[in-house]
Scaffold this motif. Sequence first.
Motif, short mmCIF file in Angstrom:
data_model
loop_
_atom_site.label_atom_id
_atom_site.label_comp_id
_atom_site.label_asym_id
_atom_site.label_seq_id
_atom_site.Cartn_x
_atom_site.Cartn_y
_atom_site.Cartn_z
N TYR A 43 -9.83 -5.18 -8.31
CA TYR A 43 -10.76 -6.30 -8.23
C TYR A 43 -10.22 -7.41 -9.12
O TYR A 43 -10.00 -7.22 -10.32
CB TYR A 43 -12.15 -5.88 -8.70
CG TYR A 43 -13.18 -6.99 -8.70
CD1 TYR A 43 -13.82 -7.37 -7.53
CD2 TYR A 43 -13.52 -7.66 -9.88
CE1 TYR A 43 -14.77 -8.38 -7.51
CE2 TYR A 43 -14.47 -8.67 -9.87
CZ TYR A 43 -15.09 -9.03 -8.69
OH TYR A 43 -16.03 -10.04 -8.68
N LEU A 89 -23.67 2.19 2.02
CA LEU A 89 -22.99 1.79 0.80
C LEU A 89 -22.92 0.26 0.77
O LEU A 89 -22.66 -0.38 1.79
CB LEU A 89 -21.58 2.38 0.78
CG LEU A 89 -20.90 2.54 -0.57
CD1 LEU A 89 -21.73 3.41 -1.51
CD2 LEU A 89 -19.51 3.14 -0.39
N ASP A 90 -23.16 -0.33 -0.39
CA ASP A 90 -23.21 -1.79 -0.53
C ASP A 90 -21.81 -2.36 -0.50
O ASP A 90 -21.04 -2.21 -1.44
CB ASP A 90 -23.92 -2.16 -1.84
CG ASP A 90 -24.09 -3.66 -2.02
OD1 ASP A 90 -23.67 -4.42 -1.12
OD2 ASP A 90 -24.66 -4.06 -3.06
N ASP A 123 -24.18 6.40 2.06
CA ASP A 123 -24.22 7.17 0.81
C ASP A 123 -25.26 8.29 0.94
O ASP A 123 -26.46 8.02 1.07
CB ASP A 123 -24.57 6.24 -0.35
CG ASP A 123 -24.41 6.91 -1.71
OD1 ASP A 123 -24.66 8.12 -1.82
OD2 ASP A 123 -24.06 6.20 -2.67
N ARG A 178 -14.97 -2.17 -4.69
CA ARG A 178 -14.53 -0.77 -4.75
C ARG A 178 -15.05 0.01 -3.55
O ARG A 178 -14.33 0.84 -2.98
CB ARG A 178 -15.03 -0.12 -6.05
CG ARG A 178 -14.58 1.33 -6.23
CD ARG A 178 -15.19 1.94 -7.48
NE ARG A 178 -16.63 2.11 -7.34
CZ ARG A 178 -17.21 3.15 -6.73
NH1 ARG A 178 -16.45 4.11 -6.21
NH2 ARG A 178 -18.51 3.24 -6.65
N ASN A 179 -16.28 -0.25 -3.16
CA ASN A 179 -16.85 0.44 -2.00
C ASN A 179 -16.06 0.14 -0.72
O ASN A 179 -15.82 1.02 0.10
CB ASN A 179 -18.32 0.03 -1.82
CG ASN A 179 -19.20 0.57 -2.93
OD1 ASN A 179 -18.82 1.49 -3.66
ND2 ASN A 179 -20.40 0.01 -3.06
N THR A 231 -19.23 -8.14 -6.15
CA THR A 231 -19.07 -7.51 -7.46
C THR A 231 -17.90 -6.52 -7.43
O THR A 231 -17.43 -6.11 -6.36
CB THR A 231 -20.33 -6.75 -7.85
OG1 THR A 231 -20.51 -5.64 -6.95
CG2 THR A 231 -21.57 -7.66 -7.79
N PRO A 232 -17.44 -6.10 -8.60
CA PRO A 232 -16.39 -5.06 -8.63
C PRO A 232 -16.82 -3.80 -7.88
O PRO A 232 -15.99 -3.18 -7.20
CB PRO A 232 -16.21 -4.80 -10.13
CG PRO A 232 -16.60 -6.08 -10.80
CD PRO A 232 -17.72 -6.63 -9.96
N GLU A 233 -18.06 -3.42 -7.98
CA GLU A 233 -18.53 -2.22 -7.28
C GLU A 233 -18.49 -2.40 -5.78
O GLU A 233 -18.09 -1.49 -5.04
CB GLU A 233 -19.95 -1.87 -7.73
CG GLU A 233 -20.48 -0.60 -7.05
CD GLU A 233 -21.89 -0.25 -7.48
OE1 GLU A 233 -22.38 0.82 -7.07
OE2 GLU A 233 -22.53 -1.05 -8.19
N GLN A 234 -18.90 -3.57 -5.30
CA GLN A 234 -18.87 -3.82 -3.87
C GLN A 234 -17.45 -3.83 -3.33
O GLN A 234 -17.19 -3.29 -2.25
CB GLN A 234 -19.57 -5.16 -3.57
CG GLN A 234 -21.07 -5.10 -3.79
CD GLN A 234 -21.72 -6.47 -3.85
OE1 GLN A 234 -21.06 -7.48 -4.14
NE2 GLN A 234 -23.01 -6.53 -3.57
#
Length: 263
Positions: A201, A175-176, A168, A220-221, A215-218
């Motif tokens: 997700y 990025l996680d 990032d 998504r990444n 997580t949803p963010e992880q």
Amino acid sequence: MMKKTTQWFATTLLAVCSLVMVACASPAKEEKKEAVNPTDDNSQFVNITDVVPDVILEIRYYGTYNFVGTSIDGYEQPTALLTRVAADSLKAVSDDVIKQGYRLKIYDAYRPQKGVDHFVRWAANIPDTLMKRYFYPDLDKSVLFEQEYIYEKSGHTRGSTLDLTLFDMTTEKELDMGGTFDWFGPESHPDFCGNPETGEYTGDCSKSPAGRTITPEQFRNRMILRQAMLRHGFKALDSEWWHFTLKDEPFPDTYFTFPVRQK
């Protein structure tokens, strides 16, 4: 005399059939092809950084922070090589993710056969668990062949496969992705906690033997990387979110033997 001869023939035939069955067993679901054309010819390979100057290299098998815990045979320099056509496709991926605010970070690309052989020897040495807590805490090392975490042949050795993540540029960090490169477990699967085909997700993380989640963010990444790679001619592996192979790889039956070093 005839009875003894018949018994000897039957016993010998059974033994031969058993050997044939073992010899024909496929060592891995990903790598079904045999090394029909091993070669040390590197003329169709390039340094990735010559084609994709924006990539970041962290060649894990050159150093000691990897699941073995030592530098891997055949990695003579901390560089990354690919076939020329795979590198050209990777340049398109790089241009794509840069527009989104990321850079590609590469852990591994071309891998010589002697590196794969090193992994096989390590996996057979069951007492050597130096890096277990970092990469396979939920597994007994004795199951690594059985569960297909270690292969006798690797697509990396054909020169058009690589392992990578995203960096990032805003945070100046990786990025996680919710898990480390080379983690042996279902938590590394692209469908862990989500559907990679739709990018949704789902929260279904039940495959984790230790109750881990992302997580949803992880998730998504992971999908940002996956979708960029698929858009530009690569195909994914169903057991590793970081692993991609060029669909139309130029050497599908060739396993290369030259070492990893700058061309």
